[in-house]
Design a protein around this motif. Structure first.
Motif, mmCIF file in Angstrom:
data_model
loop_
_atom_site.group_PDB
_atom_site.id
_atom_site.type_symbol
_atom_site.label_atom_id
_atom_site.label_comp_id
_atom_site.label_asym_id
_atom_site.label_seq_id
_atom_site.Cartn_x
_atom_site.Cartn_y
_atom_site.Cartn_z
ATOM 1 N N THR A 1 46.689 32.606 30.220
ATOM 2 C CA THR A 1 46.311 34.165 30.190
ATOM 3 C C THR A 1 45.053 34.605 30.529
ATOM 4 O O THR A 1 44.051 33.922 30.050
ATOM 5 N N VAL A 2 45.118 35.264 31.412
ATOM 6 C CA VAL A 2 43.516 35.895 32.367
ATOM 7 C C VAL A 2 43.408 37.306 31.486
ATOM 8 O O VAL A 2 44.234 38.227 32.053
ATOM 9 N N VAL A 3 42.452 37.471 30.547
ATOM 10 C CA VAL A 3 42.030 38.809 30.019
ATOM 11 C C VAL A 3 41.299 39.525 31.117
ATOM 12 O O VAL A 3 40.281 39.011 31.485
ATOM 13 N N GLY A 4 41.629 40.920 31.230
ATOM 14 C CA GLY A 4 40.928 41.576 31.948
ATOM 15 C C GLY A 4 39.464 41.953 31.313
ATOM 16 O O GLY A 4 39.219 41.783 30.272
ATOM 17 N N VAL A 5 38.601 42.828 32.343
ATOM 18 C CA VAL A 5 37.178 43.160 31.658
ATOM 19 C C VAL A 5 37.004 44.656 31.887
ATOM 20 O O VAL A 5 37.843 45.366 32.602
ATOM 21 N N ASP A 6 35.984 45.333 31.499
ATOM 22 C CA ASP A 6 35.835 46.683 31.540
ATOM 23 C C ASP A 6 34.884 46.910 33.004
ATOM 24 O O ASP A 6 34.629 45.889 33.481
ATOM 25 N N GLY A 7 34.807 48.053 33.139
ATOM 26 C CA GLY A 7 33.836 48.512 34.299
ATOM 27 C C GLY A 7 32.453 47.817 34.275
ATOM 28 O O GLY A 7 31.888 47.714 35.439
#
Length: 390
Positions: A130-136
């Protein structure tokens, strides 16, 4: 202030310390005996081997001291990429839960070595990733990591600081969430160790990667710190070196240099070098904003970032063109040229930064020999090139 580094005198301003650092002359001095007189194999029992073995163990202690690693062991490797692979593949393969398909969690702006190790596990061993996203700003939400953990999760791997933007991740919060579910935590600290305080106990990690050429040691030597009790399967078997976790005769000279570099880095952190670098970084950003009003945009977190790292985009430019025209500096673009076409940084793309801005991103990273005069010279060169290319 340090005397000028002999490799930089009369040359462009070097602002690519995140790419690699010059070898500190004091580190070179520490290495030389093991390239000449003390040439023994550290696995040999005679006097020549004993001197080499002692040098390796002193270096092991010095690297451990830098990261507060007394409750674990330091395993020397040939690169940070190898250390990442040993941590991720080694731990997952040694700690698979019977009857369950293993699961690993990482995040979208990881170093390619970590992403590659996860991909190899998926392809070769059927591991779920699982690759968790990041914020801006490039930050990972610990809550998103916690939500991704399942009964099959073996490991979470999240870097401490990003090599492009300098964004520092909330590792301690992530580690608490993972450990509450019995999950191991690996952290690649290649960019942060030696620049800011890195303490494995405070971070709460089980495995930590440290890299020599990011802290004024030579390329080709790195280490993986392994908490006591964590089981690993070696990538390379054979002679039993490094506690059976990395076969092959140790590169004694480079390891000795790495150890001395870790000693110097620890002293530098204690002496407040981060404050000096933060001042230079912020001065450079302010100078560029003054010289290019309204055109400069910061990429990465404005506060939670490395003290030496400035990643900016400049409107109406392409980074590769700016750096080509600004021959007075050596820095890195946030894009790469493949078959004549610019390709935006995958890190910036994962942060949701649009393509045009990503293609104009420049990483300016400072270090031990950067001066205020260097920063002013670099700002003038980047601004001049950006005006000409508009």
């Amino acid at each position: 202030m340090n005397a000028p580094h002999p490799a930089m005198v009369g040359r462009p301003v070097y602002l690519d310390y995140n790419g690699t650092t010059p070898v500190d002359p004091a580190v070179l001095e520490a290495m030389l005996p093991f390239l000449s007189r003390e040439f023994g194999n550290p696995s040999s029992s005679h006097a020549y081997g004993q001197a080499a073995r002692q040098a390796v163990e002193v270096a092991r202690m010095q690297v451990s001291d830098l990261i507060g690693g007394q409750h674990g062991r330091v395993v020397f490797t040939g690169s940070g990429s190898e250390a990442d692979a040993l941590a991720i593949r080694g731990a997952v393969l040694a700690n698979r839960r019977e009857g369950r398909r293993p699961h690993v969690i990482t995040q979208a702006t990881e170093h390619p070595a970590v992403l590659a190790a996860c991909a190899d596990l998926a392809e070769l061993h059927g591991v779920d990733v699982t690759v968790v996203g990041v914020d801006g700003d490039g930050l990972v939400d610990p809550g998103a990591v916690a939500a991704a953990i399942t009964e099959s999760t073996v490991m979470v791997s999240v870097m401490h600081a990003n090599n492009e933007t300098g964004t520092i991740q909330p590792i301690a919060e992530i580690a608490r969430a993972a450990h509450s579910r019995g999950v191991l935590v690996h952290c690649d600290a290649a960019q942060s160790a030696g620049k800011v305080n890195v303490d494995v106990a405070e971070l709460g990690v089980d495995l930590l990667t440290v890299v020599g050429h990011k802290m004024y040691a030579p390329k080709g030597v790195a280490a993986l710190w392994v908490r006591d009790g964590v089981r690993l399967r070696p990538l390379v078997g054979g002679g039993g070196q490094e506690g059976g976790l990395r076969a092959g005769t140790e590169n004694v000279a480079y390891i000795a240099g790495f150890g001395h570099a870790a000693l110097l880095a620890g002293r530098s952190v204690e002496a407040g070098e981060a404050g000096r670098l933060t001042s230079l970084r912020d001065h450079l950003q302010a100078a560029l904003e003054r010289l290019l009003p309204g055109r400069v945009h910061l990429n990465g977190h404005p506060v939670r970032r490395l003290p030496n790292t400035l990643n900016i985009s400049i409107d109406d430019t392409r980074a590769l063109s700016v750096l080509s025209a600004a021959a007075d500096i050596a820095a890195s673009a946030g894009s790469a040229c493949h078959s004549g076409r610019d390709t935006p940084s995958e890190v910036l793309a994962a942060m949701g930064i649009e393509t045009g801005r990503a293609l104009s991103a420049i990483r300016l990273s400072m270090g031990r020999w950067t001066t205020l005069a260097d920063v002013d010279r670099a700002a003038a060169a980047v601004a001049s090139a950006s005006r000409e290319l508009r």
